[in-house]
Design an enzyme around this catalytic site. Structure first.
Site, short mmCIF file in Angstrom:
data_model
loop_
_atom_site.label_atom_id
_atom_site.label_comp_id
_atom_site.label_asym_id
_atom_site.label_seq_id
_atom_site.Cartn_x
_atom_site.Cartn_y
_atom_site.Cartn_z
N GLU A 1 52.16 40.47 -28.75
CA GLU A 1 53.37 39.58 -28.47
C GLU A 1 53.28 38.41 -29.06
O GLU A 1 53.60 37.27 -28.34
CB GLU A 1 53.71 39.70 -27.21
CG GLU A 1 54.33 41.01 -26.47
CD GLU A 1 54.85 40.95 -24.94
OE1 GLU A 1 54.79 40.05 -24.46
OE2 GLU A 1 55.32 42.06 -24.74
N GLU B 1 54.63 49.02 -25.63
CA GLU B 1 55.02 48.81 -24.18
C GLU B 1 56.23 49.02 -24.05
O GLU B 1 57.20 48.33 -24.64
CB GLU B 1 54.52 47.04 -23.88
CG GLU B 1 53.03 46.97 -23.84
CD GLU B 1 52.96 45.37 -23.46
OE1 GLU B 1 53.89 44.73 -22.55
OE2 GLU B 1 51.97 44.51 -23.97
O1 AHR Z 1 52.80 44.77 -19.37
C1 AHR Z 1 52.95 43.52 -18.76
C2 AHR Z 1 52.94 42.40 -19.88
O2 AHR Z 1 54.29 42.53 -20.44
C3 AHR Z 1 52.06 42.38 -21.09
O3 AHR Z 1 50.77 41.84 -20.98
C4 AHR Z 1 52.86 41.69 -21.97
O4 AHR Z 1 52.39 42.18 -23.40
C5 AHR Z 1 54.04 42.07 -21.71
O5 AHR Z 1 54.80 40.66 -21.94
#
Ligand code: AHR
Length: 506
Positions: free
Chosen positions: A172, A291
């Site tokens: 990210e 994610e």
């Molecule tokens: O999954 C939780 C968090 O969400 C992760 O650390 C991050 O990559 C995202 O913002």
């Protein structure tokens, strides 16, 4: 309410990469400590890993697990997690305002993956660190021997390299919350050079470059275009992330958000095609949706810890969403979207796997149990292997502002030619009406229903808990009929259903 679906054995979307059903473990909250690792637990193995959790992960057949973060990776020193445990440093984790004891590092995680029958997907730190640490980590993990880092690995007890193929170039990096946040140009250059160095070590690696953290980022989708412009020739996947919430308690709108997910995937697929054409490239790049999940139930509760009100606790409860029945439907729709986009989404990771926004929960010293969302993930991962079918779907719809006409029927189907099986994953988004489903099955031969599982509940807010882990469990579906190239089934309001058909043995 009636809906009609046509499936033809020759109308396919793509073979499904099994890694579409991946997951994620971050050093965050209780994912690692008291999640996968709890040396004092009665179920702990010789490495201190909870066997009860390993059994549940094996049950899910998780093909890959991304590690060690997440936001955590952007200030992580991987060397802190190697060598004798008693000499490992405790560090402050700036991403989650906690302490990291480093009692679990790459060796322990690799052993856990072997026990859980899954593969590693590793992320390098391109936030506080860069190319040099990435190449050293890669050498430590993948080089057999005869170099400083590979020999250190051997000294630390692992003779064979782990041979990890799939690597994320940071996490990210478009997010201002990220340690070492960068502009698209800054990140694109760094990712390109890091990828080049990693490829100089092993050209067969699969590399994932960071796309947007969500489709509402101000830099989206220009971020993807700029980053791919820098990295197209050196990477294989661009990562996307998306989390879902229903704060307004509007089920219809909430369940429509997989349409937004579909649009997001479509847009990024378009950006990939644009850069491919711009570069006159013959190479394809795919999406790693590494994610995704529902994440909102715990946010209020976590505010104080994240703001530092509790100091720097080690492995506090964080992001422990208690999933309800409604989330089962949402997760079912999300998985359907990935299956229906299997031509561009090759990897996806349910974030996360244990305790932190997770299908599996643990009680320290106590049991491990399945949250409600365990089940749609289980059905897709176990039965969704094969080729995604291009269905023609004719369903009544409802209108949602910004998303247009949303079908009440959400469906995907996977053909497993080896098993002569077709599996339908079905969600009825309607609040009150049963859906009369009529599926035409063309050129599959004679089929019979071999499994039929329903998830339904009168209370969409019901959750599973450590004391009552069976509030939401699948039950056998009834009344579905398969004959003469047709499948008929009645899908209850707000329900999830998996129907599996198989060729008749002659
Ligand atoms: O999954 C939780 C968090 O969400 C992760 O650390 C991050 O990559 C995202 O913002």
């Amino acid at each position: 309410m009636k809906a009609a679906v046509t499936a033809h054995s020759k109308y396919t979307i793509s073979d499904i990469d099994p890694r579409l059903y991946g997951s994620f473990i971050e050093h965050l909250g209780r994912a690692v400590y008291t999640g996968i690792y709890e040396p004092d637990h009665p179920a702990a193995d010789e490495n201190g890993m909870r066997r009860d959790v390993i059994d549940l992960v094996r049950e899910l057949k998780v093909p890959i697990v991304r590690y060690p973060g997440g936001n955590f990776v952007s200030a992580y020193n991987w060397e802190d997690g190697i060598g004798p445990k008693e000499s490992r440093p405790t560090r402050l984790d700036l991403a989650w305002h906690t302490s990291e004891s480093n009692q679990v590092g790459i060796h322990e995680f690799a052993e856990w993956c072997a026990a859980a029958n899954t593969e590693m997907m590793l992320a390098v730190n391109l936030g506080s660190r860069g190319l040099d640490d990435a190449r050293n980590f890669l050498e430590y993990v993948n080089h057999p021997c005869g170099s400083e880092w590979s020999d250190k690995r051997r000294t630390n007890g692992r003779a064979e390299p782990w041979g990890v193929k799939l690597w994320c170039l940071g996490n990210e990096m478009d997010g201002p919350w990220q340690i070492g946040h960068k502009s698209a140009d800054e990140y694109g250059r760094l990712a390109h050079e890091t990828a080049k160095a990693m490829r100089a070590f092993d050209s067969s690696l699969e590399l994932v470059v960071c796309g947007s953290s969500n489709a509402h980022m101000p830099t989206y989708p220009e971020w993807e275009a700029t980053v791919l412009d820098h990295t197209y020739d050196e990477v294989d996947y661009i990562s996307l992330h998306m989390y879902f919430e229903n704060r307004g308690k509007n089920t219809a709108n909430y369940l429509a958000r997989s349409i937004e997910l579909d649009n997001y995937i479509g847009t990024v697929a378009g950006v990939i095609a644009y850069i491919k054409a711009k570069k006159r490239s013959t190479k394809d790049i795919y999406i790693s949706f590494d994610e995704w999940n529902v994440w909102y139930h715990s946010k209020e509760r976590d505010k104080a810890t994240l703001a530092g009100a509790h100091g720097w606790p080690h492995a506090p409860a964080l992001l422990e969403d208690d999933y309800n029945f409604e989330d089962v439907l949402q997760v079912g729709c999300i998985l359907n979207t990935f299956i229906n986009r299997a031509d561009v989404v090759k990897i996806a990771c349910l974030a996360q796997l244990v305790n932190v926004i997770a299908p599996i929960m643990t009680v320290p010293g106590g049991p491990a149990w399945r949250q409600t969302i365990f089940y749609p993930y289980y059905f897709a991962s176990v039965f969704g292997r094969g080729t995604a079918l291009k269905l023609h779907v004719d369903s009544p719809t409802y209108r949602v502002d910004g998303l247009g006409d949303v079908p009440y029927l959400d469906v995907s189907a996977v053909h497993d030619a080896d098993q002569k099986a077709i599996t339908f994953f079905i969600v009825n988004r309607h609040h009150t009406e049963t859906l009369d489903l009529d599926v035409r099955l063309i050129e599959f031969g004679a089929l019979t229903i071999v499994d039929d599982q329903v998830l339904a509940h009168s209370d969409i807010n019901v959750t599973n808990t450590a004391k009552r882990p069976d509030n939401v469990v699948p039950r056998k579906g009834d009344g579905a009929v398969a004959s003469d190239g047709r499948l008929g089934a009645r899908i209850p309001p707000l329900s999830y259903r998996m129907i599996r058909l198989q060729g008749l043995l002659s």
